[in-house]
Design a protein around this motif. Structure first.
Motif, PDB file in Angstrom:
ATOM      1  N   ARG A 194      -9.159  10.837   7.037  1.00 22.55           N
ATOM      2  CA  ARG A 194     -10.260  11.804   7.105  1.00 22.55           C
ATOM      3  C   ARG A 194     -11.261  11.595   5.965  1.00 22.55           C
ATOM      4  NH1 ARG A 194      -9.529  16.723  10.071  1.00 22.55           N
ATOM      5  NH2 ARG A 194      -7.798  16.524  11.539  1.00 22.55           N
TER       6      ARG A 194
ATOM      7  N   LEU B 160     -13.631   8.722   7.360  1.00 23.61           N
ATOM      8  CA  LEU B 160     -14.225   8.866   8.690  1.00 23.61           C
ATOM      9  C   LEU B 160     -15.205  10.030   8.707  1.00 23.61           C
ATOM     10  CD1 LEU B 160     -11.027   8.483  10.930  1.00 23.61           C
ATOM     11  CD2 LEU B 160     -12.846   6.785  10.652  1.00 23.61           C
ATOM     12  N   ARG B 161     -16.133   9.989   9.639  1.00 19.75           N
ATOM     13  CA  ARG B 161     -16.988  11.136   9.932  1.00 19.75           C
ATOM     14  C   ARG B 161     -16.313  11.896  11.061  1.00 19.75           C
ATOM     15  NH1 ARG B 161     -22.493  10.342   9.436  1.00 19.75           N
ATOM     16  NH2 ARG B 161     -22.695  12.388  10.436  1.00 19.75           N
TER      17      ARG B 161
ATOM     18  N   VAL C 203     -18.181  12.881  14.311  1.00 17.82           N
ATOM     19  CA  VAL C 203     -18.832  11.797  15.058  1.00 17.82           C
ATOM     20  C   VAL C 203     -17.770  11.104  15.911  1.00 17.82           C
ATOM     21  CG1 VAL C 203     -20.042   9.582  14.804  1.00 17.82           C
ATOM     22  CG2 VAL C 203     -20.574  11.473  13.266  1.00 17.82           C
TER      23      VAL C 203
ATOM     24  N   ASN D 125     -18.394   6.256  14.725  1.00 14.57           N
ATOM     25  CA  ASN D 125     -17.878   5.917  13.405  1.00 14.57           C
ATOM     26  C   ASN D 125     -17.983   4.422  13.132  1.00 14.57           C
ATOM     27  OD1 ASN D 125     -16.331   7.875  11.421  1.00 14.57           O
ATOM     28  ND2 ASN D 125     -16.117   8.751  13.478  1.00 14.57           N
TER      29      ASN D 125
ATOM     30  N   GLU E 299     -21.837   3.388  13.008  1.00 16.33           N
ATOM     31  CA  GLU E 299     -22.577   3.791  11.814  1.00 16.33           C
ATOM     32  C   GLU E 299     -22.588   2.703  10.757  1.00 16.33           C
ATOM     33  OE1 GLU E 299     -22.719   8.607  11.233  1.00 16.33           O
ATOM     34  OE2 GLU E 299     -21.114   7.484  10.262  1.00 16.33           O
TER      35      GLU E 299
ATOM     36  N   ARG F 157     -13.706  12.327  19.479  1.00 17.66           N
ATOM     37  CA  ARG F 157     -13.839  12.486  18.035  1.00 17.66           C
ATOM     38  C   ARG F 157     -12.486  12.249  17.351  1.00 17.66           C
ATOM     39  NH1 ARG F 157     -18.205  17.428  17.140  1.00 17.66           N
ATOM     40  NH2 ARG F 157     -19.855  16.485  18.405  1.00 17.66           N
TER      41      ARG F 157
ATOM     42  N   GLN G  84     -10.266   4.080  11.054  1.00 15.39           N
ATOM     43  CA  GLN G  84     -10.868   3.850   9.744  1.00 15.39           C
ATOM     44  C   GLN G  84     -10.915   2.348   9.435  1.00 15.39           C
ATOM     45  OE1 GLN G  84     -10.469   5.023   4.994  1.00 15.39           O
ATOM     46  NE2 GLN G  84      -8.712   5.338   6.332  1.00 15.39           N
TER      47      GLN G  84
ATOM     48  N   ARG H 213     -13.748   0.811  11.425  1.00 16.27           N
ATOM     49  CA  ARG H 213     -15.026   1.186  10.806  1.00 16.27           C
ATOM     50  C   ARG H 213     -15.304   0.306   9.583  1.00 16.27           C
ATOM     51  NH1 ARG H 213     -18.370   6.043   9.976  1.00 16.27           N
ATOM     52  NH2 ARG H 213     -19.041   6.153   7.804  1.00 16.27           N
TER      53      ARG H 213
END
Length: 267
Positions: free
Chosen positions: A108, A111-112, A115, A120, A123, A157, A170, A173
């Protein structure tokens, strides 16, 4: 080819990261004290020690999350070696979006949460200049697949995901832009044993496939045994032992390292 041969070949190149005299103090308490090491391209360094040993402080100083009191963190940027401690904030942020990545213990934090999964991943691509929506979504789908998240979850999400799935998201991302150095802070902490094993296999495959350099902080010797080429052991803010991972774990020389290894064997 043996691990010694692989590391020798890596060290025929200039270091990717050189840490010199890195120290951080919290009043009279030592966070880390005069730490020195080189990290070479394609090498994974594990940093272990009990809680309060200084490993997370060291990682945060290297990654720019904390300002050290003394020392240098020299990174081989595209323009040549540069001390990231003395970089301007804008330049350090640009480095964190491109050549660096940071995998938090709690996904968390990385991460967003408001979103979508695809958003994620997208971005980070947009942060390095990607603008074509179709291409961004396509790369997000590809990376979700690489971290074993089903394509039909792309618009969900992260709050709808399990802890293990959030950690894999994560990772996607962070790695989608092909960074050269990844900082990992207890990447399997807080996960069930079966989920840890699956995540470790995934990480090991991605690190080798992409030729990543990584620094992994953990209290779990099984994690460094699987991921790390080389190992540093910290106690009280100091590095007390370092060497090839198997050599340190199979034949520890320092009394503290011997205690760490024996405590695992007794479990």
């Amino acid at each position: 080819m043996s691990m010694q041969d692989i590391l020798a070949r890596a060290r025929s190149q200039a270091p990717l990261l050189s840490v010199r005299g890195l120290s951080k103090f919290y009043g009279a308490r030592i966070g880390c004290n005069r730490v020195d090491f080189d990290l070479f391209p394609g090498e994974v360094l594990g940093i272990v020690g009990e809680s309060g040993s200084g490993k997370s402080t060291l990682l945060s100083c290297m990654a720019g999350h904390l300002t050290p009191d003394t020392g240098e963190v020299i990174f081989a940027t595209a323009d040549g070696p540069s001390d990231t401690v003395r970089m301007g904030e804008a330049e350090r942020r640009r480095l964190a979006r491109t050549d660096w990545a940071f995998v938090h213990q709690n996904p968390r934090d990385g991460l967003r949460m408001g979103v979508s999964a695809g958003g994620n991943v997208g971005e980070r691509l947009m942060a390095v200049g990607a603008r074509n929506y179709g291409q961004i979504r396509g790369q997000a789908l590809e990376w979700l697949g690489r971290v074993e998240i089903a394509a039909d979850r792309i618009d969900d999400r992260p709050a709808a995901f399990s802890g293990g799935m959030q950690q894999r998201l994560q990772i996607a991302r962070n790695l989608v832009t092909g960074p050269r150095l990844v900082f990992m802070d207890e990447p399997t902490g807080g996960l069930d044993v079966s989920v840890q094993a699956r995540l470790l296999d995934l990480l090991r495959g991605l690190v080798r496939e992409m030729g990543l350099s990584a620094i992994v902080v953990t209290h779990d010797l099984a994690v460094v045994r699987l991921l790390a080429d080389r190992l540093m052991v910290m106690k009280g803010g100091h590095v007390v032992e370092q060497g090839l991972t198997d050599q340190v774990l199979d034949d520890p020389q320092h009394a503290y390292t011997q205690l760490l290894v024996s405590s695992v064997l007794q479990v």
